[in-house]
Design a protein around this motif. Structure first.
Motif, PDB file in Angstrom:
ATOM      1  N   SER A  48      87.392  -7.316  13.224  1.00 61.22           N
ATOM      2  CA  SER A  48      87.891  -7.569  12.667  1.00 61.22           C
ATOM      3  C   SER A  48      89.824  -8.175  13.320  1.00 61.22           C
ATOM      4  CB  SER A  48      89.423  -6.570  12.219  1.00 61.22           C
ATOM      5  OG  SER A  48      89.512  -5.513  13.343  1.00 61.22           O
ATOM      6  N   SER A  49      89.415  -8.382  14.728  1.00 63.08           N
ATOM      7  CA  SER A  49      90.091  -9.137  16.151  1.00 63.08           C
ATOM      8  C   SER A  49      90.284 -10.211  15.136  1.00 63.08           C
ATOM      9  CB  SER A  49      89.467  -8.681  17.011  1.00 63.08           C
ATOM     10  OG  SER A  49      88.400  -9.280  17.722  1.00 63.08           O
ATOM     11  N   TYR A  50      89.257 -11.180  15.474  1.00 65.30           N
ATOM     12  CA  TYR A  50      88.666 -12.760  14.743  1.00 65.30           C
ATOM     13  C   TYR A  50      88.912 -13.373  13.303  1.00 65.30           C
ATOM     14  CZ  TYR A  50      83.779 -11.171  15.373  1.00 65.30           C
ATOM     15  OH  TYR A  50      82.494 -10.738  14.875  1.00 65.30           O
ATOM     16  N   TYR A  51      88.846 -12.428  12.718  1.00 65.02           N
ATOM     17  CA  TYR A  51      87.873 -12.228  11.327  1.00 65.02           C
ATOM     18  C   TYR A  51      88.994 -12.187   9.891  1.00 65.02           C
ATOM     19  CZ  TYR A  51      85.490 -13.350   6.909  1.00 65.02           C
ATOM     20  OH  TYR A  51      84.672 -13.581   5.530  1.00 65.02           O
ATOM     21  N   GLU A  52      89.515 -13.349  10.012  1.00 63.02           N
ATOM     22  CA  GLU A  52      90.919 -12.973   8.878  1.00 63.02           C
ATOM     23  C   GLU A  52      90.502 -12.538   7.592  1.00 63.02           C
ATOM     24  OE1 GLU A  52      94.870 -11.903   7.985  1.00 63.02           O
ATOM     25  OE2 GLU A  52      93.828 -12.502  10.217  1.00 63.02           O
ATOM     26  N   GLY A  53      89.051 -13.820   7.352  1.00 58.41           N
ATOM     27  CA  GLY A  53      88.917 -13.173   5.951  1.00 58.41           C
ATOM     28  C   GLY A  53      87.903 -14.341   5.599  1.00 58.41           C
ATOM     29  N   GLY A  54      87.696 -14.366   4.251  1.00 54.73           N
ATOM     30  CA  GLY A  54      86.492 -15.954   3.571  1.00 54.73           C
ATOM     31  C   GLY A  54      86.397 -15.713   2.078  1.00 54.73           C
ATOM     32  N   ALA A  55      85.504 -16.142   1.400  1.00 51.04           N
ATOM     33  CA  ALA A  55      85.351 -16.067   0.035  1.00 51.04           C
ATOM     34  C   ALA A  55      83.867 -16.272  -0.191  1.00 51.04           C
ATOM     35  CB  ALA A  55      86.658 -16.447  -0.790  1.00 51.04           C
ATOM     36  N   VAL A  56      83.034 -16.298  -0.940  1.00 51.07           N
ATOM     37  CA  VAL A  56      82.128 -16.812  -1.299  1.00 51.07           C
ATOM     38  C   VAL A  56      82.695 -17.997  -2.631  1.00 51.07           C
ATOM     39  CG1 VAL A  56      79.334 -17.043  -2.580  1.00 51.07           C
ATOM     40  CG2 VAL A  56      80.270 -15.597  -0.704  1.00 51.07           C
ATOM     41  N   ILE A  57      82.577 -18.896  -2.943  1.00 52.90           N
ATOM     42  CA  ILE A  57      82.589 -19.671  -3.983  1.00 52.90           C
ATOM     43  C   ILE A  57      81.207 -19.853  -4.377  1.00 52.90           C
ATOM     44  CG2 ILE A  57      85.076 -20.647  -3.564  1.00 52.90           C
ATOM     45  CD1 ILE A  57      84.030 -22.920  -2.256  1.00 52.90           C
ATOM     46  N   TYR A  58      80.869 -20.066  -6.259  1.00 58.66           N
ATOM     47  CA  TYR A  58      79.856 -20.121  -6.572  1.00 58.66           C
ATOM     48  C   TYR A  58      79.910 -21.257  -7.468  1.00 58.66           C
ATOM     49  CZ  TYR A  58      74.987 -20.436  -6.282  1.00 58.66           C
ATOM     50  OH  TYR A  58      73.844 -20.884  -6.324  1.00 58.66           O
ATOM     51  N   THR A  59      80.854 -20.925  -8.500  1.00 60.26           N
ATOM     52  CA  THR A  59      81.228 -22.149  -9.800  1.00 60.26           C
ATOM     53  C   THR A  59      82.416 -22.900  -9.475  1.00 60.26           C
ATOM     54  OG1 THR A  59      82.512 -20.010 -10.210  1.00 60.26           O
ATOM     55  CG2 THR A  59      79.867 -19.758 -11.082  1.00 60.26           C
ATOM     56  N   ARG A  60      82.096 -23.669 -10.828  1.00 65.96           N
ATOM     57  CA  ARG A  60      83.943 -24.157 -10.776  1.00 65.96           C
ATOM     58  C   ARG A  60      85.046 -22.728 -10.636  1.00 65.96           C
ATOM     59  NH1 ARG A  60      83.365 -30.633 -14.094  1.00 65.96           N
ATOM     60  NH2 ARG A  60      81.431 -30.329 -12.646  1.00 65.96           N
ATOM     61  N   THR A  61      84.562 -22.280 -11.507  1.00 63.59           N
ATOM     62  CA  THR A  61      86.246 -21.296 -12.236  1.00 63.59           C
ATOM     63  C   THR A  61      86.542 -20.552 -10.475  1.00 63.59           C
ATOM     64  OG1 THR A  61      85.041 -20.743 -14.435  1.00 63.59           O
ATOM     65  CG2 THR A  61      86.502 -19.244 -13.228  1.00 63.59           C
ATOM     66  N   ILE A  63      85.730 -21.334  -7.864  1.00 60.16           N
ATOM     67  CA  ILE A  63      86.549 -22.949  -6.532  1.00 60.16           C
ATOM     68  C   ILE A  63      87.722 -22.706  -6.911  1.00 60.16           C
ATOM     69  CG2 ILE A  63      86.717 -26.160  -5.896  1.00 60.16           C
ATOM     70  CD1 ILE A  63      83.481 -25.316  -6.237  1.00 60.16           C
ATOM     71  N   ARG A  64      88.308 -22.921  -8.011  1.00 61.70           N
ATOM     72  CA  ARG A  64      89.500 -22.909  -8.685  1.00 61.70           C
ATOM     73  C   ARG A  64      90.703 -22.110  -8.509  1.00 61.70           C
ATOM     74  NH1 ARG A  64      88.345 -23.673 -13.584  1.00 61.70           N
ATOM     75  NH2 ARG A  64      89.109 -21.190 -14.058  1.00 61.70           N
ATOM     76  N   GLU A  65      89.974 -20.605  -8.805  1.00 65.11           N
ATOM     77  CA  GLU A  65      90.441 -19.671  -8.641  1.00 65.11           C
ATOM     78  C   GLU A  65      90.547 -18.898  -7.091  1.00 65.11           C
ATOM     79  OE1 GLU A  65      92.404 -17.996 -10.774  1.00 65.11           O
ATOM     80  OE2 GLU A  65      91.707 -19.618 -12.479  1.00 65.11           O
ATOM     81  N   VAL A  66      89.982 -19.401  -6.149  1.00 67.40           N
ATOM     82  CA  VAL A  66      89.978 -18.636  -4.490  1.00 67.40           C
ATOM     83  C   VAL A  66      90.256 -19.524  -3.992  1.00 67.40           C
ATOM     84  CG1 VAL A  66      88.392 -17.910  -2.927  1.00 67.40           C
ATOM     85  CG2 VAL A  66      88.536 -16.979  -5.198  1.00 67.40           C
ATOM     86  N   ALA A  67      89.864 -21.379  -4.395  1.00 66.23           N
ATOM     87  CA  ALA A  67      90.077 -21.923  -2.889  1.00 66.23           C
ATOM     88  C   ALA A  67      91.388 -23.221  -3.625  1.00 66.23           C
ATOM     89  CB  ALA A  67      88.721 -23.421  -3.068  1.00 66.23           C
ATOM     90  N   GLY A  68      91.174 -22.808  -5.038  1.00 68.16           N
ATOM     91  CA  GLY A  68      92.717 -23.302  -5.594  1.00 68.16           C
ATOM     92  C   GLY A  68      92.494 -25.487  -5.841  1.00 68.16           C
TER      93      GLY A  68
END
Length: 170
Positions: A48-61, A63-68
């Motif tokens: 937690s001192s160096y990792y803020e967060g992340g996501a796995v994007i796999y579908t167009r949905t 990609i749109r919802e998580v990555a905007g």
């Protein structure tokens, strides 16, 4: 395969240690690596001192919802498709901005089989956004989906570590 996993864990430890030394954080958005980049970073106690967060994007949905990012609009307006260097760069910049971190790491590709764009199995585009940005494409030449996912994650983490080791470009 266990030797490859050991290499992945070492790559995560190295990147984490470099981020700790610099007092900086990273956010990750990945697709064909399936969460292995984040897993390797999070495996280290005190992540937690160096990792803020992340996501796995796999579908167009996702990609749109998580990555905007609206993929149809992105293609129509800018000619950018997924599984490309410009898309990996966009992902790394977006995750960096949304998580307000020094570093953003983006990955997209085809672990196996190939994708609808004609990219073969083992194709991954990866980008680091931050003080030393970089974008690259990895082609493993392998058909094994699981092995490719691990290799994508190792390469992405090594790419990040390489940029962390460089002096900051001003």
């Amino acid at each position: 395969m266990s030797e490859l996993m050991d290499e992945l864990w070492r790559a995560g430890e190295r990147a984490g240690e470099l981020l700790k030394q610099r007092g900086e954080k990273v956010a990750v958005v990945e697709s064909s690596a399936g969460g292995l980049i984040s897993a390797a970073l999070l495996r280290v106690p005190g992540a937690s001192s160096y990792y803020e967060g992340g996501a796995v994007i796999y579908t167009r949905t996702s990609i749109r919802e998580v990555a905007g990012v609206d993929m149809k609009k992105l293609w129509k307006e800018q000619g950018i498709r997924s599984s490309s260097e410009p898309f990996a760069q966009l992902l790394s910049e977006r995750i960096r901005e949304t998580h307000e971190t020094v570093w953003g790491l983006g990955e997209t590709g085809a672990a196996g089989p190939g994708n609808g764009y004609g990219d073969p199995a083992g194709h991954s585009c990866q980008a680091v956004a931050g003080p030393n940005p970089i974008v690259t494409t990895l082609r493993t030449g392998k058909e094994d989906r699981g092995e490719n996912m691990i290799r994508f994650a190792i390469n992405a983490l090594n790419l990040l570590s390489g940029q962390l080791e460089k002096p900051v470009v001003t």
